[in-house]
Motif scaffolding. Sequence first.
Motif, PDB file in Angstrom:
ATOM      1  N   ALA A 873       0.619  -1.308  -0.001  1.00  0.00           N
ATOM      2  CA  ALA A 873       0.016  -0.126   0.013  1.00  0.00           C
ATOM      3  C   ALA A 873       0.753   1.365   0.059  1.00  0.00           C
ATOM      4  CB  ALA A 873      -0.925   0.059   1.192  1.00  0.00           C
ATOM      5  N   LEU A 874       1.892   1.135   0.823  1.00  0.00           N
ATOM      6  CA  LEU A 874       2.946   2.628   0.906  1.00  0.00           C
ATOM      7  C   LEU A 874       3.517   2.647  -0.476  1.00  0.00           C
ATOM      8  CD1 LEU A 874       4.407   2.081   4.340  1.00  0.00           C
ATOM      9  CD2 LEU A 874       2.788   3.663   3.634  1.00  0.00           C
ATOM     10  N   HIS A 875       3.882   1.617  -1.255  1.00  0.00           N
ATOM     11  CA  HIS A 875       4.590   1.578  -2.430  1.00  0.00           C
ATOM     12  C   HIS A 875       3.589   2.207  -3.406  1.00  0.00           C
ATOM     13  CE1 HIS A 875       8.541  -0.397  -2.339  1.00  0.00           C
ATOM     14  NE2 HIS A 875       8.164  -0.550  -1.218  1.00  0.00           N
ATOM     15  N   ASN A 876       2.186   1.749  -3.356  1.00  0.00           N
ATOM     16  CA  ASN A 876       1.418   2.443  -4.261  1.00  0.00           C
ATOM     17  C   ASN A 876       0.996   3.934  -3.963  1.00  0.00           C
ATOM     18  OD1 ASN A 876       0.740   0.051  -5.643  1.00  0.00           O
ATOM     19  ND2 ASN A 876      -0.940  -0.794  -4.483  1.00  0.00           N
ATOM     20  N   VAL A 877       1.001   4.364  -2.622  1.00  0.00           N
ATOM     21  CA  VAL A 877       1.124   5.684  -2.467  1.00  0.00           C
ATOM     22  C   VAL A 877       2.100   6.457  -3.339  1.00  0.00           C
ATOM     23  CG1 VAL A 877       1.211   7.419  -0.381  1.00  0.00           C
ATOM     24  CG2 VAL A 877      -0.072   5.330  -0.658  1.00  0.00           C
ATOM     25  N   LEU A 878       3.330   5.999  -3.033  1.00  0.00           N
ATOM     26  CA  LEU A 878       4.422   6.747  -3.682  1.00  0.00           C
ATOM     27  C   LEU A 878       4.621   6.595  -5.198  1.00  0.00           C
ATOM     28  CD1 LEU A 878       7.453   8.044  -3.325  1.00  0.00           C
ATOM     29  CD2 LEU A 878       8.319   5.759  -3.412  1.00  0.00           C
ATOM     30  N   LYS A 879       3.945   5.547  -5.706  1.00  0.00           N
ATOM     31  CA  LYS A 879       4.105   5.402  -7.192  1.00  0.00           C
ATOM     32  C   LYS A 879       2.778   6.015  -7.864  1.00  0.00           C
ATOM     33  CE  LYS A 879       6.473   1.002  -7.280  1.00  0.00           C
ATOM     34  NZ  LYS A 879       6.406  -0.201  -7.715  1.00  0.00           N
ATOM     35  N   SER A 902      -3.557   5.740   4.281  1.00  0.00           N
ATOM     36  CA  SER A 902      -4.423   6.888   3.458  1.00  0.00           C
ATOM     37  C   SER A 902      -3.480   7.943   2.871  1.00  0.00           C
ATOM     38  CB  SER A 902      -5.735   7.495   4.352  1.00  0.00           C
ATOM     39  OG  SER A 902      -5.157   7.988   5.263  1.00  0.00           O
ATOM     40  N   ASP A 903      -3.719   8.585   1.732  1.00  0.00           N
ATOM     41  CA  ASP A 903      -3.126   9.803   1.236  1.00  0.00           C
ATOM     42  C   ASP A 903      -4.133  10.884   0.669  1.00  0.00           C
ATOM     43  OD1 ASP A 903      -3.758   9.284  -1.595  1.00  0.00           O
ATOM     44  OD2 ASP A 903      -2.928   7.427  -1.185  1.00  0.00           O
ATOM     45  N   ASN A 904      -3.514  11.978   0.238  1.00  0.00           N
ATOM     46  CA  ASN A 904      -4.457  13.152  -0.118  1.00  0.00           C
ATOM     47  C   ASN A 904      -4.219  13.369  -1.827  1.00  0.00           C
ATOM     48  OD1 ASN A 904      -1.945  13.987  -0.005  1.00  0.00           O
ATOM     49  ND2 ASN A 904      -2.021  15.819   1.008  1.00  0.00           N
ATOM     50  N   GLY A 905      -3.918  12.105  -2.178  1.00  0.00           N
ATOM     51  CA  GLY A 905      -3.472  12.306  -3.610  1.00  0.00           C
ATOM     52  C   GLY A 905      -4.859  12.329  -4.623  1.00  0.00           C
ATOM     53  N   LYS A 906      -4.583  11.689  -5.630  1.00  0.00           N
ATOM     54  CA  LYS A 906      -5.491  11.730  -7.017  1.00  0.00           C
ATOM     55  C   LYS A 906      -6.429  10.485  -6.704  1.00  0.00           C
ATOM     56  CE  LYS A 906      -2.480   9.657  -9.952  1.00  0.00           C
ATOM     57  NZ  LYS A 906      -1.618   9.662 -11.440  1.00  0.00           N
ATOM     58  N   GLY A 907      -6.238   9.735  -5.758  1.00  0.00           N
ATOM     59  CA  GLY A 907      -7.199   8.504  -5.702  1.00  0.00           C
ATOM     60  C   GLY A 907      -6.971   7.431  -6.817  1.00  0.00           C
ATOM     61  N   ILE A 908      -7.641   6.430  -6.894  1.00  0.00           N
ATOM     62  CA  ILE A 908      -7.711   5.551  -7.921  1.00  0.00           C
ATOM     63  C   ILE A 908      -8.801   5.567  -8.690  1.00  0.00           C
ATOM     64  CG2 ILE A 908      -7.698   2.998  -8.384  1.00  0.00           C
ATOM     65  CD1 ILE A 908      -6.197   2.625  -5.529  1.00  0.00           C
ATOM     66  N   ASP A 909      -8.303   5.647 -10.006  1.00  0.00           N
ATOM     67  CA  ASP A 909      -9.392   5.647 -11.130  1.00  0.00           C
ATOM     68  C   ASP A 909      -9.622   4.320 -11.452  1.00  0.00           C
ATOM     69  OD1 ASP A 909     -11.035   6.059 -13.343  1.00  0.00           O
ATOM     70  OD2 ASP A 909      -9.590   7.162 -14.450  1.00  0.00           O
ATOM     71  N   PRO A 910     -10.942   3.988 -11.068  1.00  0.00           N
ATOM     72  CA  PRO A 910     -11.538   2.538 -11.520  1.00  0.00           C
ATOM     73  C   PRO A 910     -11.084   2.071 -13.132  1.00  0.00           C
ATOM     74  CG  PRO A 910     -13.154   3.387 -10.738  1.00  0.00           C
ATOM     75  CD  PRO A 910     -12.350   4.638 -10.720  1.00  0.00           C
ATOM     76  N   MET A 911     -10.993   3.026 -13.963  1.00  0.00           N
ATOM     77  CA  MET A 911     -10.832   2.584 -15.210  1.00  0.00           C
ATOM     78  C   MET A 911      -9.237   2.486 -15.498  1.00  0.00           C
ATOM     79  SD  MET A 911     -13.912   2.968 -16.602  1.00  0.00           S
ATOM     80  CE  MET A 911     -13.180   2.643 -18.413  1.00  0.00           C
ATOM     81  N   LYS A 912      -8.308   2.785 -14.541  1.00  0.00           N
ATOM     82  CA  LYS A 912      -6.941   2.573 -14.775  1.00  0.00           C
ATOM     83  C   LYS A 912      -6.501   1.571 -13.764  1.00  0.00           C
ATOM     84  CE  LYS A 912      -6.297   7.238 -16.521  1.00  0.00           C
ATOM     85  NZ  LYS A 912      -5.463   8.394 -16.322  1.00  0.00           N
ATOM     86  N   PHE A 934     -10.071  -6.799   3.592  1.00  0.00           N
ATOM     87  CA  PHE A 934      -9.329  -5.743   3.087  1.00  0.00           C
ATOM     88  C   PHE A 934     -10.416  -4.732   2.253  1.00  0.00           C
ATOM     89  CE2 PHE A 934      -7.818  -3.991  -1.117  1.00  0.00           C
ATOM     90  CZ  PHE A 934      -6.367  -3.685  -0.624  1.00  0.00           C
ATOM     91  N   TYR A 935     -10.242  -3.557   2.487  1.00  0.00           N
ATOM     92  CA  TYR A 935     -11.283  -2.506   2.132  1.00  0.00           C
ATOM     93  C   TYR A 935     -10.451  -1.280   1.540  1.00  0.00           C
ATOM     94  CZ  TYR A 935     -14.991   0.922   2.178  1.00  0.00           C
ATOM     95  OH  TYR A 935     -15.942   1.880   1.690  1.00  0.00           O
ATOM     96  N   ILE A 936     -10.840  -0.709   0.397  1.00  0.00           N
ATOM     97  CA  ILE A 936     -10.293   0.284  -0.466  1.00  0.00           C
ATOM     98  C   ILE A 936     -11.346   1.180  -0.820  1.00  0.00           C
ATOM     99  CG2 ILE A 936     -10.218  -0.957  -2.372  1.00  0.00           C
ATOM    100  CD1 ILE A 936      -7.601   0.619  -3.207  1.00  0.00           C
ATOM    101  N   LYS A 937     -11.333   2.548  -0.821  1.00  0.00           N
ATOM    102  CA  LYS A 937     -12.193   3.495  -1.345  1.00  0.00           C
ATOM    103  C   LYS A 937     -11.437   4.637  -1.455  1.00  0.00           C
ATOM    104  CE  LYS A 937     -13.497   5.374   3.245  1.00  0.00           C
ATOM    105  NZ  LYS A 937     -14.778   5.672   4.120  1.00  0.00           N
ATOM    106  N   THR A 942      -6.700   8.150  -1.670  1.00  0.00           N
ATOM    107  CA  THR A 942      -6.789   6.657  -1.407  1.00  0.00           C
ATOM    108  C   THR A 942      -6.762   6.239  -0.124  1.00  0.00           C
ATOM    109  OG1 THR A 942      -5.909   6.487  -3.726  1.00  0.00           O
ATOM    110  CG2 THR A 942      -6.096   4.553  -2.237  1.00  0.00           C
ATOM    111  N   HIS A 943      -8.067   5.437   0.184  1.00  0.00           N
ATOM    112  CA  HIS A 943      -8.108   5.219   1.732  1.00  0.00           C
ATOM    113  C   HIS A 943      -8.223   3.571   1.834  1.00  0.00           C
ATOM    114  CE1 HIS A 943      -9.491   5.675   5.868  1.00  0.00           C
ATOM    115  NE2 HIS A 943      -9.967   4.514   5.850  1.00  0.00           N
ATOM    116  N   ILE A 944      -7.279   2.999   2.206  1.00  0.00           N
ATOM    117  CA  ILE A 944      -7.280   1.507   2.476  1.00  0.00           C
ATOM    118  C   ILE A 944      -7.094   0.838   3.833  1.00  0.00           C
ATOM    119  CG2 ILE A 944      -5.744  -0.752   2.090  1.00  0.00           C
ATOM    120  CD1 ILE A 944      -4.536   0.649  -0.463  1.00  0.00           C
TER     121      ILE A 944
END
Length: 950
Positions: A873-879, A902-912, A934-937, A942-944
């Motif tokens: 999850a941390l790697h995904n935040v960075l990448k 959790s982060d204050n980024g752009k979130g996860i686009d379901p299409m991507k 496991f829960y993501i929103k 992004t909030h995992i």
Amino acid sequence: MKCNFLSHNFLLRFTFFLVSILLTFHCVSQNPVYKKYTVDDGLSSNEIYQITQDSKGYIWLATSKGASRFDGSRFENFSIENGLPDNEVLMVTEDKRGRIWFKSFTGPMAYYDGTIHNSSNTPWLKQLEFKHFAIAFTPLYNGDVLIYANEKVIYVLKDTTLQIYKEERCTNIFEKRDSSVLIAQDNNLIDNGKNINAKILNIVEHGKYITYYNKLQDVLLIVADSGMYGYKNQKINYLGNQKPISNKKGGVIISDNEGYFWNTDIAHLFRFKIDENAMLTDVHSYFDGISITNIFQDKDNNFWFASKGEGLLMVPSLNIRLFNKAAGLQDNNITAALRMKDDGIICGTMNGFVNTIGTNNAVEKPVNTNFGEIRKIIQGGDNSAYILSFNKLLYKQGIEIKNLYTSISVTKSIARFCNGDVIIGGYNHFVRYSNGKLKQVNLKADKYWRIYSVCERTINDIWIGTEKGLYNYKNNLLVDFHHEIKSFNGWIDDISKTRNGTMLVTTRDNGLAIIKGDDIKFINTTNGLQSNVCASLYYDSVSQKIFLGLNTGLSVISFDKDNVREIKNYNPANGLLCGSINSISENNGEILLSTDHGLLVFNEKELHIVAEAPRVYITLLEINNKNVELKPDYTLAYDENNIRIMYGGISFRDAKSIEYRYRLFPVDKEWNYAKSRTVIYPELSPGAYQFIVQVRTGNGKWFYNNSSFRFTINKPYWATWWFRILIIIFIITLIYIAYRFQLKRELKQLLAIAEDRKRISAEMHDDLGSGLSKISLLSDMINRNNSGEDMKPHLETISRSSREMVEKMGDIIWSMNVKNDELSNLIAYSRKYAMEFFETTPIRCIVILPESVPLIHIDGKVRRNIFLVVKEALHNVLKHSGADNATLQFDISSHSLSITISDNGKGIDPMKLSEFGNGLGNMEKRMKDIGGTFYIKNNGGTHIEISIPV
């Protein structure tokens, strides 16, 4: 012998006395030697109505204040308090079932079989509550009981059921020798259902006769005003107008084992025989002045006499005549006696009287000598006697008594020598009386003694017994006789000489000394003598018998040529009720015993020396302080182990000498000897036991009868074999379950290890393998291209791959180390990794920890999967997030661990989502493998959130 012949007249009235008895024959009156038991000895009442003996040997008494049971030494009393319907008990008898029945004055019947049964506690006894009390109560041999209660009906009691036997009136019922039933009526007899000779009985006035059936002679006696009748072989014979036999109301007639009949009308008691001419012979009158109500002879041939007010009298032998104050003597303490040829018996008393008992056993007028205690009487010549008193020598011939000598000192002994001289022993001197002349001889000695016995061995050899020992007087010299022998150094009471010159000497510690020349031997308890304390002696030169007065009774030694052939002991155990014996004399088999109870006269051959063996019974058994029913065998629980046993012996001759010995097998290794009647065994261990108690009188044989029982104390259930087997099975089962559990655990561990190895292998293949392959390829490229500028990117890649491999190796090692299997280590390691991971990046990382972390164990697999999910999850935040802030938060509840990334980024686009590759899928799978979620929103970034039960 069952006393079931009593009529209701006897049971109700004891106040009729015989007004006059016209004796047409000679009747001897005497008082026998007897023991007397009263309320002072424990008897319930001095007024006794009936006596019987049960099958166990106990004597039962019906009295005016209840019933008493006697074992020879102790009375056990029963009254209303114990369950009797009435304290006025008129009859007590035993049936063949062993029940002791009581007939009371008020009527209701009760019985005893260890406890008292009455109509209150035993309902079937209500059948025996008649309108009137039972006139006849006759136990039969078959166990039935015939009862008549004045209701014109004779009943039969069969066990517990009352039935009508015959509708008849009766005055008494008897069971004959052939077991047939004989019914006596007012004017008739019914013999086995047949009416007998009613006309003869019609001459008997109604209610004016008594009946008694003698089973030994198979004869029914009928005593009426008109005389005595005998019924036998279905015939009634008139026996004549017999006097002094009484048929007065209250009269009783019985027979004894010696063929005599007894008759009492309360005022008089007679014993007689009936000769072949139907006349009374050998009539004796007993207990003049004592109201005798009943007579009984027990299995030891002792006679028991119930009295009205005088208690219970027991006579071991009627052949022993007793002369005392009641018989006319001046004192009961008789000190000396002698049978004269023509003048009967002369005896002396402690208070100084000389009494003469004529040949007809009549006591003549006594002579007061006024000289103090009579010490000894010896035979003189020509039917004369020498009488020694306190300090006088008297001479009696005919009725005249004269004084021959008066001493200033106390005289103790007298003897007659072969030449006719009389020797008197005094205080340090003796006096010789010869031919009317007296000569005093003073003993030349350093000390002074009283001479208690003196005997002539030869003319010049006189033997002297003193309180200081035995001496010889020879040639005017006093010489001690073998004072090195202890017995000759003490008190010598009596000395005698046999016809061949052997000397007989009594001692107080070693029995009788027999001295012939230099040969000395002692006859004592080791030879069969009943005691070693010997005080008086008589030697009969005709029969060559030695009569010894001991502290326990009389011993008779048959003596032949200085050899002891036989010793017979007479004491209370075999019928001789004597007190302290002062002197003995014998004449033609007749023995005179002077005692402190009176003068006893008897023939040795007439004594009943054989008595029934004493019996002993268990009388009470308590288990844990609770009385239980007596049985031969018991099975007890493990905690029923406190045992208290009471027992009692039966002996009527010599109850005071009863001894007991008991033993509990296997606890007691030897017999325990005791005088007591109680033994206690506390806290016995589980096991099988047998208790035995035995009894004896004196030093006799040990006897045993019905005085044993067995009991088994069971083990507690936890000590039983079946429980132990169950425990063993249970333990084996537990071991097997534990073994199976361990096997499963070890198998699980092996599978886990195998899985870890597989996982580590895969990770090392995937992570380290790809890294190493990259480093290998880069190295080959460097080798082929030596340009410096071209090498730099490859070297940077090698460096980065190496760092990643080191990092991954560290993760693998951390996950394998069991020291890290705690929640706190997981949180700390995850925090450290997050802070270091974002340290050189533009993303600011915040880690929020709980206030406290409980001590919770987390195994390596769970711990690694959680860390890898957090790491991914941390790697995904960075990448992918493009955020400048990231938060790692740990929350611990009572049952779970929650981690939020959790982060204050752009979130996860379901299409991507494809950009994340298999990362999110792997994260979800890892949580599922360890039972987590496991829960993501998307929520402003992004909030995992992952959650794992802990």
